[in-house]
Enzyme design. Structure first.
Site, PDB file in Angstrom:
ATOM      1  N   PRO A 106      72.588 -32.539 -59.956  1.00  0.00           N
ATOM      2  CA  PRO A 106      71.351 -32.814 -59.208  1.00  0.00           C
ATOM      3  C   PRO A 106      70.126 -32.275 -59.918  1.00  0.00           C
ATOM      4  O   PRO A 106      70.204 -31.282 -60.651  1.00  0.00           O
ATOM      5  CB  PRO A 106      71.575 -32.085 -57.870  1.00  0.00           C
ATOM      6  CG  PRO A 106      72.580 -31.022 -58.177  1.00  0.00           C
ATOM      7  CD  PRO A 106      73.463 -31.587 -59.251  1.00  0.00           C
ATOM      8  N   ASP A 107      69.011 -32.967 -59.702  1.00  0.00           N
ATOM      9  CA  ASP A 107      67.773 -32.480 -60.300  1.00  0.00           C
ATOM     10  C   ASP A 107      67.153 -31.414 -59.408  1.00  0.00           C
ATOM     11  O   ASP A 107      67.678 -31.055 -58.356  1.00  0.00           O
ATOM     12  CB  ASP A 107      66.791 -33.611 -60.580  1.00  0.00           C
ATOM     13  CG  ASP A 107      66.298 -34.291 -59.304  1.00  0.00           C
ATOM     14  OD1 ASP A 107      66.216 -33.613 -58.264  1.00  0.00           O
ATOM     15  OD2 ASP A 107      65.993 -35.485 -59.349  1.00  0.00           O
ATOM     16  N   PHE A 108      66.009 -30.901 -59.823  1.00  0.00           N
ATOM     17  CA  PHE A 108      65.384 -29.792 -59.104  1.00  0.00           C
ATOM     18  C   PHE A 108      64.333 -30.239 -58.103  1.00  0.00           C
ATOM     19  O   PHE A 108      64.160 -29.612 -57.074  1.00  0.00           O
ATOM     20  CB  PHE A 108      64.740 -28.819 -60.110  1.00  0.00           C
ATOM     21  CG  PHE A 108      65.739 -27.911 -60.772  1.00  0.00           C
ATOM     22  CD1 PHE A 108      65.952 -26.638 -60.299  1.00  0.00           C
ATOM     23  CD2 PHE A 108      66.463 -28.344 -61.864  1.00  0.00           C
ATOM     24  CE1 PHE A 108      66.870 -25.795 -60.899  1.00  0.00           C
ATOM     25  CE2 PHE A 108      67.388 -27.511 -62.469  1.00  0.00           C
ATOM     26  CZ  PHE A 108      67.592 -26.236 -61.988  1.00  0.00           C
ATOM     27  N   ARG A 109      63.615 -31.337 -58.387  1.00  0.00           N
ATOM     28  CA  ARG A 109      62.372 -31.585 -57.668  1.00  0.00           C
ATOM     29  C   ARG A 109      62.352 -32.805 -56.753  1.00  0.00           C
ATOM     30  O   ARG A 109      61.352 -33.067 -56.107  1.00  0.00           O
ATOM     31  CB  ARG A 109      61.222 -31.684 -58.674  1.00  0.00           C
ATOM     32  CG  ARG A 109      60.952 -30.366 -59.387  1.00  0.00           C
ATOM     33  CD  ARG A 109      59.823 -30.492 -60.404  1.00  0.00           C
ATOM     34  NE  ARG A 109      59.485 -29.201 -60.970  1.00  0.00           N
ATOM     35  CZ  ARG A 109      60.117 -28.637 -61.985  1.00  0.00           C
ATOM     36  NH1 ARG A 109      61.154 -29.248 -62.538  1.00  0.00           N
ATOM     37  NH2 ARG A 109      59.745 -27.450 -62.439  1.00  0.00           N
ATOM     38  N   ASN A 180      70.182 -26.702 -71.783  1.00  0.00           N
ATOM     39  CA  ASN A 180      70.880 -26.789 -70.508  1.00  0.00           C
ATOM     40  C   ASN A 180      71.791 -25.585 -70.286  1.00  0.00           C
ATOM     41  O   ASN A 180      72.241 -24.942 -71.248  1.00  0.00           O
ATOM     42  CB  ASN A 180      71.698 -28.078 -70.443  1.00  0.00           C
ATOM     43  CG  ASN A 180      70.833 -29.313 -70.618  1.00  0.00           C
ATOM     44  OD1 ASN A 180      69.646 -29.300 -70.289  1.00  0.00           O
ATOM     45  ND2 ASN A 180      71.405 -30.374 -71.144  1.00  0.00           N
ATOM     46  N   ASP A 182      74.585 -25.946 -68.218  1.00  0.00           N
ATOM     47  CA  ASP A 182      75.705 -26.536 -67.488  1.00  0.00           C
ATOM     48  C   ASP A 182      77.048 -26.439 -68.208  1.00  0.00           C
ATOM     49  O   ASP A 182      78.078 -26.843 -67.655  1.00  0.00           O
ATOM     50  CB  ASP A 182      75.411 -27.999 -67.147  1.00  0.00           C
ATOM     51  CG  ASP A 182      74.985 -28.819 -68.358  1.00  0.00           C
ATOM     52  OD1 ASP A 182      75.474 -28.559 -69.473  1.00  0.00           O
ATOM     53  OD2 ASP A 182      74.133 -29.720 -68.186  1.00  0.00           O
ATOM     54  N   HIS A 199      68.984 -21.324 -73.477  1.00  0.00           N
ATOM     55  CA  HIS A 199      68.662 -20.713 -72.183  1.00  0.00           C
ATOM     56  C   HIS A 199      69.883 -20.079 -71.528  1.00  0.00           C
ATOM     57  O   HIS A 199      69.886 -19.830 -70.327  1.00  0.00           O
ATOM     58  CB  HIS A 199      68.036 -21.749 -71.252  1.00  0.00           C
ATOM     59  CG  HIS A 199      66.742 -22.290 -71.770  1.00  0.00           C
ATOM     60  ND1 HIS A 199      66.214 -23.500 -71.384  1.00  0.00           N
ATOM     61  CD2 HIS A 199      65.856 -21.777 -72.656  1.00  0.00           C
ATOM     62  CE1 HIS A 199      65.069 -23.712 -72.015  1.00  0.00           C
ATOM     63  NE2 HIS A 199      64.839 -22.687 -72.790  1.00  0.00           N
TER      64      HIS A 199
END
Length: 374
Positions: A106-109, A180, A182, A199
């Site tokens: 899922p995206d964040f926004r 990413n 993930d 990250h």
């Protein structure tokens, strides 16, 4: 000639005292003065002037002699021909969120469904606070709720991740850099020494107090039990090795950048708009004739922070996609999976890619824990 160009740059930036674009001390002084002026009513003018200067440098950064063009054509099939030649043996890939979209992460926004929306009940000072280290130390609960959704055990590697694995299998991958968290490169089976997670990731976690390291299953058990992960040695907070705002990037990132990029034969940028530093500046780290391919749904915007761009590197300013003097940059507009499939068709690698995709079906982080800990 150099004196004339320096004078022209001075005029572009509004008559400030920059006397040479190659003089680090003068550039620093100029940056400092513009930073101070941003607190005044002329701040927008200063920012506009800096953008003008960067645009001038972008257009006028050529030597009198055009550099060698290594690609037979500035197109995706030209990149494929170059990969199949004896001139390309060290490929660096750089990836952003776009390579994981088809995995279902899922995206964040997105309104109503985005990850930030699901955190509204915590009344965060701002949505990004969930990734701020100081806020986490005070209130780790919102992040642990978010971690349930981001936990990599649910997701399979995408065709794009498998392509990166394929490059490595063919002995062509120098290194893969991802923004990413993930772990899907690891899920695809990419060896950890070929991977730089700029990250960080969920692969390991550690205590913020005593630095004891914990495996993925430790964090999984805690967050899916709605518990705050605590160190078994000192009772300190345990956090996944994800880089939060306020934390430094991993040392390995800087060490690998320094050694890898000067020897790169081809840079492939996948699913990122090159807006986050310092990763955005990496496109400038390859040598002046190294071809650069970007596969994304849109071309990168000009940087929003010209001061940071001056400090870190030109990033998207240096890409020549639409310029008449382009000799090495190729943009292919597509999803990452579609773009990679088209590239593999030109390379005659479609069968190889399909075999990896088939092998990867049903494989998630939970079924490849040993890989995640290597």
């Amino acid at each position: 000639m150099e004196e004339k160009k320096a004078k022209e740059v001075e005029n572009v930036v509004g008559g400030r005292s920059t006397t040479s674009v190659n003089d680090d001390s003068n550039v620093t002084t100029d940056i400092e003065s513009s930073t101070q002026s941003n607190t005044t009513t002329s701040g927008s003018d200063e920012s506009s002037s800096l953008h003008s200067m960067l645009e001038y440098l972008r257009v006028n950064d050529d030597s009198a002699e055009k550099p060698t063009q290594l690609l037979p054509t500035l197109s995706l099939d030209g990149v494929a021909d170059f990969i199949n030649s004896d001139k390309c043996s060290r490929i660096i890939t750089m990836a952003g969120a776009g390579i994981s979209t088809s995995a279902g992460i899922p995206d964040f926004r997105s309104p109503g469904t985005g990850l930030y929306h699901n955190l509204e009940r915590f009344e965060l000072p701002n949505p990004q606070a969930v990734f701020e280290i100081d806020f986490f130390k005070e209130n780790p609960k919102p992040f642990n709720v978010l971690a349930k959704e981001l936990y990599p055990g649910k997701y399979e590697a995408t065709p794009c991740h498998q392509f990166i694995k394929l490059l490595n299998d063919k002995g062509l991958l120098l290194r893969h850099y991802t923004q990413n968290i993930d772990c899907l490169e690891r899920v695809a089976g990419l060896p950890s020494d070929q991977l730089v997670e700029a990250h960080g990731s969920f692969a390991t976690s550690r205590c913020l107090e005593c630095q004891t390291v914990y495996p993925l299953e430790f964090m999984k058990e805690a967050i899916f039990s709605d518990e705050i992960p605590r160190c078994t040695d000192c009772d300190g907070l345990v956090k996944p090795d994800i880089v939060f705002f306020g934390e430094a990037l991993p040392r390995r990132f800087f060490e690998c950048v320094q050694s890898d990029f000067p020897q790169c034969d081809l840079l492939i940028v996948l699913g990122t708009s090159l807006t986050v530093q310092p990763v955005a500046s990496l496109v400038d780290r390859v040598n002046d004739i190294c071809p650069r391919l970007m596969i994304n749904l849109s071309k990168p915007p000009l940087p929003s922070d010209p001061i940071l761009t001056l400090l870190m590197g030109r990033g998207s300013y240096s890409l020549r996609f639409d310029r008449e003097d382009n000799y090495r940059d190729v943009f292919y507009e597509a999803t990452c999976d579609d773009g990679i499939r088209r590239l593999c068709r030109y390379l005659n690698w479609e069968k190889d890619l399909d075999e990896l995709i088939e092998t990867g079906k049903g494989v998630t982080a939970d079924t490849r824990l040993q890989s995640l800990h290597n």
